[in-house]
Motif scaffolding. Structure first.
Motif, PDB file in Angstrom:
ATOM      1  N   GLU A   1      -0.903   3.600   3.541  1.00 13.50           N
ATOM      2  CA  GLU A   1      -1.668   3.461   1.776  1.00 13.50           C
ATOM      3  C   GLU A   1      -1.788   4.936   1.772  1.00 13.50           C
ATOM      4  O   GLU A   1      -1.449   5.406   0.955  1.00 13.50           O
TER       5      GLU A   1
ATOM      6  N   ARG B   1     -18.211  -4.416  -2.494  1.00 18.66           N
ATOM      7  CA  ARG B   1     -18.837  -3.163  -2.070  1.00 18.66           C
ATOM      8  C   ARG B   1     -19.985  -3.263  -3.671  1.00 18.66           C
ATOM      9  O   ARG B   1     -19.645  -3.558  -5.329  1.00 18.66           O
TER      10      ARG B   1
ATOM     11  N   ASP C   1      -9.449  -1.053   9.148  1.00 20.03           N
ATOM     12  CA  ASP C   1      -9.169  -0.083   9.300  1.00 20.03           C
ATOM     13  C   ASP C   1      -9.449   0.420  10.141  1.00 20.03           C
ATOM     14  O   ASP C   1      -8.153   1.987  10.747  1.00 20.03           O
TER      15      ASP C   1
END
Ligand code: F6P
Length: 320
Positions: A223, A72, A128
């Motif tokens: 989460e 990232r 995700d």
């Protein structure tokens, strides 16, 4: 168009390698050269890239992770970092870029395109499934299958010991993994950020089951909805049930990609190359109702990604 670059950025996801392979093979098929950029946008800034040939992507279709490594990139958020990246665009003669990653990576690519004009195509790769403009992202199916396999195993011991288990899954701010894995794994309760919940409601459900003689229960928590440890602590406090926690964590990010992810990765990777060849400049590819589609990155990212709440209700009905 003679030479394109490809990079993987953000959290890795199973199927990224299959996508790199598709980009390289499709490009080479059409007579293009491909540079593999290392560690996401960091390699772009540092000029860390290697030529990729047909053989460079042999024997990777079934491997999790990414042979290009990923990161990232904080530097790419700064104009100075992007200016350095542009130096390398010129130095290495890159005329188009395929970015395999999540929405943050697409945003970076889109800004870079606006500043320096390099044609970019984003390919959604993240476990995700949180990217607007596509029904599914590369890696989601594998992550869900990994989570379901874990739920199956936990269910065995939960049943034997008549225990309540809280299983925390990934998904960042979304509940896609939790909903899919919870429904497929037969979880009694699923907690997702898109749907507010109360501990009274959860405990009431558990107690209802208990009164009917159901002495084990599986709660899948995203989460982004709550921490698994906290959920277990609150349930234990209120019910006194022996409540255990398993946080699946990064094991959801690895492993051999499912056939569905390999197929998706292959189709989307190839489409990205086609778009660059057609002179498109700022697109993302996706899958909508079973068809490969191309959208403007900024249009896609301005949409909101929503979860199927009917499916969520169904999971509740099927687990009473
Ligand atoms: O975006 C993928 C993801 O695995 C999320 O589900 C999770 O919240 C995050 O990345 C974890 O990030 P890191 O690997 O940096 O700990």
């Amino acid at each position: 168009l003679q030479r394109i670059g490809v990079l993987t950025s953000g959290g890795d996801s199973p199927g990224m390698n299959a996508c790199i392979r598709a980009v390289v093979r499709k490009a080479v098929y059409h007579g293009l050269e491909v540079m593999g950029i290392k560690r996401g946008f960091n390699g772009f800034i540092e000029g860390d890239m290697v030529p990729l040939h047909l053989g460079s992507v042999a024997d990777i279709i079934h491997r999790g992770g990414t042979i290009l490594h990923t990161a990232r990139s904080v530097q790419f958020l700064n104009p100075e970092g992007r200016a350095r990246a542009n130096e390398n665009v010129k130095r290495f003669g890159i005329q188009g870029l395929v970015v395999i990653g999540g929405d943050g990576s697409f945003r970076g690519a889109s800004i870079f395109n606006r500043e320096y004009g390099l044609p970019v195509v984003g390919v959604p790769g993240t476990i995700d499934n949180d990217i607007p403009g596509t029904d599914q992202t590369i890696g989601f199916d594998t992550a869900v299958n990994t989570a379901v396999e874990a739920i199956n195993k936990i269910r065995d011991t939960a049943t034997s010991h008549e225990r309540t288990f809280v299983i925390e899954v990934m998904g960042r701010n979304f509940g896609f993994i939790a909903l899919a894995a919870g429904l497929a794994g037969g979880a009694e309760t699923i907690l997702i950020p898109e749907r507010p919940f109360s501990y009274d409601e959860i405990c009431e459900r558990l107690m209802r089951g208990y009164r009917r003689g159901k002495l084990h229960s599986i709660i899948v928590v995203a989460e982004g909805a709550a921490g698994g440890l906290e959920v277990a602590r609150k349930i234990k406090e209120r019910t006194g049930f022996d409540t255990k926690v398993t946080i699946l964590g990064h094991l959801q990010r690895g492993g051999t990609p499912t056939a569905a992810d390999r197929i998706l990765a292959s189709c989307l990777g190839a489409k990205a190359v086609e778009l660059l060849m057609a002179g498109e400049t700022r697109k993302m590819v996706g899958i909508k109702a079973g068809k490969v589609v191309a959208l403007d990155i900024e249009d896609a990212l301005s949409q909101t990604r929503s979860i199927d709440l009917d499916m969520y209700s169904l999971a509740g009905i099927l687990s009473i």
